[in-house]
Motif scaffolding. Structure first.
Motif, PDB file in Angstrom:
ATOM      1  N   TRP A   1      22.990 102.881  22.990  1.00  0.00           N
ATOM      2  CA  TRP A   1      21.924 103.719  23.533  1.00  0.00           C
ATOM      3  C   TRP A   1      20.722 102.869  23.893  1.00  0.00           C
ATOM      4  O   TRP A   1      20.381 101.923  23.178  1.00  0.00           O
ATOM      5  CB  TRP A   1      21.497 104.767  22.493  1.00  0.00           C
TER       6      TRP A   1
ATOM      7  N   PRO B   1      22.475 107.065  27.073  1.00  0.00           N
ATOM      8  CA  PRO B   1      23.739 106.435  26.669  1.00  0.00           C
ATOM      9  C   PRO B   1      24.093 105.264  27.579  1.00  0.00           C
ATOM     10  O   PRO B   1      23.836 105.286  28.783  1.00  0.00           O
ATOM     11  CB  PRO B   1      24.761 107.573  26.804  1.00  0.00           C
TER      12      PRO B   1
ATOM     13  N   THR C   1      16.403 108.764  25.245  1.00  0.00           N
ATOM     14  CA  THR C   1      17.574 108.104  24.663  1.00  0.00           C
ATOM     15  C   THR C   1      18.693 108.228  25.683  1.00  0.00           C
ATOM     16  O   THR C   1      19.177 109.325  25.960  1.00  0.00           O
ATOM     17  CB  THR C   1      17.997 108.749  23.327  1.00  0.00           C
TER      18      THR C   1
ATOM     19  N   TYR D   1      25.970 108.363  17.743  1.00  0.00           N
ATOM     20  CA  TYR D   1      24.728 109.114  17.596  1.00  0.00           C
ATOM     21  C   TYR D   1      24.872 110.001  16.363  1.00  0.00           C
ATOM     22  O   TYR D   1      25.791 110.813  16.270  1.00  0.00           O
ATOM     23  CB  TYR D   1      24.458 109.969  18.828  1.00  0.00           C
TER      24      TYR D   1
END
Length: 822
Positions: free
Chosen positions: A196, A190, A188, A352
């Motif tokens: 993401w 950013p 994952t 997130y």
């Protein structure tokens, strides 16, 4: 295709509003609730099959009531939701609702059950006492010897874990959501736009928002994003018996048995029984990380570990002793340090979210899914769910702490959790330099956001040992002594755990004005009280803001909420040249309060601290006991007082100086339990109790501090939409006719009933304590606006029984503020 699952052959989308990682019951609930709120471009990625982690082997019990009122609301929502899911999808959730019989073997357990029964009345649900004869008729297998009290919750029972999970999945897909099984997430990353890149072996999805609902693999998924979660798995066992002839002969579902004092759970399963236990000798599993190839696997049986619990179950349900065992389930569960969910946005990351560490998943799945979906779509949950908020833990919650707390939570899963209870496991984590000195004064410590802080003082020659219960405890007397000493002379309270921030640089005032709802001071030396509003216009925080020098502000708020408030500070971009830093770790301090506090401070400084030179709501740097300090003329006690902050390294020297200089003034250390009593005497609210995002400013008396002539600040538009609405409830102070036990928070409030029954529920207590210096049992709480008025007679459910109370017109201590401002 499998139930609500997607197909592993379908191509992944290149973009999604939300990617949910994890296909257990909670992940599927989040997906469903996002779609239900209108976000249908949402995708769930599951590494294997749905339910492949902990969901598939769960016992599936469901119940409504919880010690937290808002968690109770979420659990009852979940219980109601299952019937709706079945109607929407045609997928059975396997719901059985024969109810639960709750048994009390001890006086404290009886108090707990009666408290729950009173709360149920306020919630409009059933949790009522039944006679021994009624209980025996409901479940004739029970031996009720030694039972003091039985309560029956008819809405409870159990569900089919796979059925529930697939019902959420099917309902989500019907609304347009997508599910991809056999699609593990491997990265994952950013993106500059705040989204993401979610990388899988089958492709990458650009997600605007990511949700970590990965269950047993939540730690691994978090590490992909660069952070750690305080979680650790344990083994947990239950077994299912062969057919029990007595059950087969009845031809109906029997109520489950909640004999918490016996430390086991028991319900019907088919024509047999399901029995599980939380033993005192738990076993961690996979402490360093969950194997990526772990699937629908179980551990070897180890029933000897729960043998004592099972023997107690056999005494309560004698037919169990002769029943054969058909199967044993020994599987992993993943725990947070307090066994509650880790929910919400990760404060240090953009877009997130987490929803991990859930133990009673089938009682809470709907509430968890709804809460997180509201947070993502609407900016904030409808209910204040700080007991689930992941921000209640910070980096201080390290592995040693987490494992010690999980061990303690597991072993005491069915123990009564008393009001104000503090568990010793895993402590101390963080202490201040004055810790040993406070110990020598007989301090009994509590834990707040990792810090040890004094709750009360037993005295230098007494045993510093805490106790807990629903009734007044031995510390009630020493706490009263602390309160009276402060009101008569001077008390020293440790405020080091308060959150402290420095905001500095050109433009600092303008930036802070966009954070809080009040106008921040523009004149050096001034202090203001400043609420911060949430996305729905409620009270997300309350701060004191002081201008110490040109373009240099000190902001003080709730220490417990420091990481929670970090989310709000991050919502407003800081101009170039404006700095923001936490001083909480670097600065320590004390509140010196009481009628002799000015005299005490004057002995330690050359500065003029008279009322004309240093009035209420003023702040200034000054030398105190030869130490560089910042002093603010405020006090949460409601009395004359000062908050004094110094570098942490100087804290012990300041402490010593205060007690040397104040010996003839009767100065003494004062703890947090005394502070709770003192603030309630003054009618002061506290964040997380009276001040919450659920409550509107006009309901808690803070609307006077919301300045709409400012062009923009957090929550302004939401507040504009509700400011002219009449309050739904009003924050009131109540005097109670109570002896032997006081309110502490959460108790329902009713209008007086007739014929021995409760009247209309009209509110709830948010804080309670005995007012030692006004000699009255007191409470703060919310009362329905249509009846809230001074003099109103109500009944407060203390120990689950009605106690007369009156709404006061003003606080019983210093109502005109003469002491505070004098």
């Amino acid at each position: 295709m499998s139930g609500g699952g997607g197909t592993e052959g379908a191509p992944l989308p290149g973009h999604a509003q939300v990617v949910v990682i994890g296909g257990g019951v909670v992940g599927c609930s989040i997906l469903y609730h996002l779609a239900k709120l209108g976000w249908t471009d949402v995708v769930l990625l599951e590494r294997a099959e749905l339910t492949a982690g902990s969901s598939w082997h769960a016992a599936g019990g469901i119940h409504g009531l919880h010690d937290s009122n808002n968690i109770s609301r979420q659990q009852y929502y979940t219980l109601r939701l299952y019937a709706e899911l079945e109607a929407e999808t045609g997928q059975s959730c396997g719901v059985h609702r024969p109810g639960i019989l709750y048994l009390a073997q001890t006086a404290d357990r009886e108090h707990q059950l009666r408290i729950q029964s009173a709360k149920a009345r306020a919630f409009g649900v059933s949790f009522d006492e039944v006679s021994r004869e009624q209980a025996a008729a409901m479940n004739p297998l029970l031996n009720l010897d030694g039972i003091r009290c039985v309560m029956y919750e008819p809405d409870s029972g159990w569900v089919d874990p796979a059925g529930v999970t697939h019902a959420y999945a099917i309902a989500a897909r019907k609304l347009g959501a997508r599910i991809h099984r056999f699609t593990p997430v491997v990265e994952t990353n950013p993106r500059p736009d705040g989204g993401w890149d979610v990388v899988t072996p089958r492709g990458t999805i650009h997600a605007e928002t990511v949700v970590n609902a990965a269950g047993l693999w939540a730690r691994e998924v978090a590490r992909l994003a660069g952070f750690d979660l305080p979680l650790v798995p344990t083994e947990h066992q239950y077994f299912v018996t062969e057919t029990v002839p007595e059950i087969a002969a009845l031809g109906r579902d029997l109520p489950s048995v909640a004999d918490r004092d016996g430390e086991y759970y028991l319900r019907q399963e088919g024509q047999g029984l399901l029995v599980g236990a939380y033993e005192r000798d738990p076993r961690f599993w996979s402490r360093d990380g969950t194997p990526l190839d772990f699937g629908q696997e179980l551990f070897p049986d180890d029933l000897d570990r729960i043998s004592e619990n099972v023997l107690r179950a056999c005494e309560r349900v004698p037919v169990l002793a002769s029943a054969g065992i058909k199967s044993v389930i020994n599987g992993p569960m993943i725990w947070s340090p307090d066994s509650a969910a880790l929910l919400g946005p990760v404060p240090e990351l953009r877009n997130y979210y987490c929803c991990c560490g859930i133990i009673p998943g089938f009682s809470q799945s709907g509430g968890l899914g709804l809460t997180l979906a509201q947070w993502i779509v609407e900016g904030e949950p409808e209910l204040d769910m700080f007991p689930w908020d992941m921000a209640r833990y910070g980096a201080w919650a390290n592995r040693d702490f987490t494992e010690a707390r999980v061990m303690d939570c597991y072993a005491h899963r069915f123990a009564i959790h008393f009001p104000l209870e503090e568990r010793a496991a895993g402590r101390p984590v963080r202490t201040r330099p004055v810790y040993r000195r406070q110990q020598r004064h007989g301090a009994v410590f509590g834990l707040t956001y990792g810090w040890e802080y004094p709750l009360w003082y037993a005295g230098p020659d007494a045993t510093a040992e805490d106790s807990f219960g629903f009734e007044r405890q031995p510390w009630w007397g020493p706490v009263g002594d602390e309160c009276r000493a402060l009101r008569a002379g001077a008390g020293v309270l440790d405020t080091s755990h308060f959150a402290k921030y420095e905001v500095a640089g050109p433009g600092a005032a303008d930036w802070l004005d966009r954070i809080v709802a009040n106008r921040v001071p523009r004149q050096v030396g001034r202090t203001c009280l400043a609420p911060m509003l949430g996305a729905r216009g409620g009270i997300a925080g309350d701060f004191t803001v002081s201008l110490l020098a040109q373009d240099r502000y000190l902001v003080v708020g709730s220490g417990l909420a420091e990481r929670y408030h970090a989310r709000h500070f991050a919502q407003v971009a800081r101009p170039a040249g404006v700095t923001f830093r936490s001083l909480t770790d670097a600065w320590a301090g004390f509140n010196v309060a009481g009628p002799q506090s000015r005299e005490l401070l004057s002995r330690l400084t050359d500065a003029d601290v008279g009322n004309d030179a240093f009035p209420f709501l003023r702040a200034r740097p000054m030398a105190v006991a030869g130490l560089d300090a910042v002093v603010i003329r405020v006090s949460f006690t409601g009395d004359l007082g000062y908050e004094i902050y110094v570098a942490e390294a100087d804290q012990a020297a300041l402490f010593d100086a205060l007690f040397v200089a104040g010996e003839d003034l009767g100065v003494r250390p004062v703890g947090a339990r005394a502070l709770a009593s003192l603030r309630i005497e003054k009618g002061y609210g506290s964040w997380g109790r009276e001040y919450s995002p659920e409550y509107w400013p006009q309901e808690v008396g803070l609307d006077r501090l919301v300045k709409l002539d400012k062009p923009d600040f957090l929550g302004r538009d939401a507040y504009l939409a509700l400011k002219d609405r009449p309050p739904r409830e009003r924050l009131c102070i109540l005097a109670l006719d109570a002896t032997g036990a006081d309110a502490w928070g959460g108790e329902p409030v009713f209008l007086p009933g007739t014929g021995g029954d409760w009247g209309r529920p009209v509110g709830r207590v948010t804080s309670g304590a005995y007012g030692h210096t006004v000699e009255t049992s007191l409470a703060l709480g919310f009362i329905a606006a249509d009846v809230a008025a001074p003099g109103l007679e109500v009944e407060v459910a203390i120990l689950g029984r009605p106690h007369r109370a009156r709404v006061l017109a003003q606080p019983p201590f210093d109502p005109d503020g003469a002491r505070l401002r004098g």
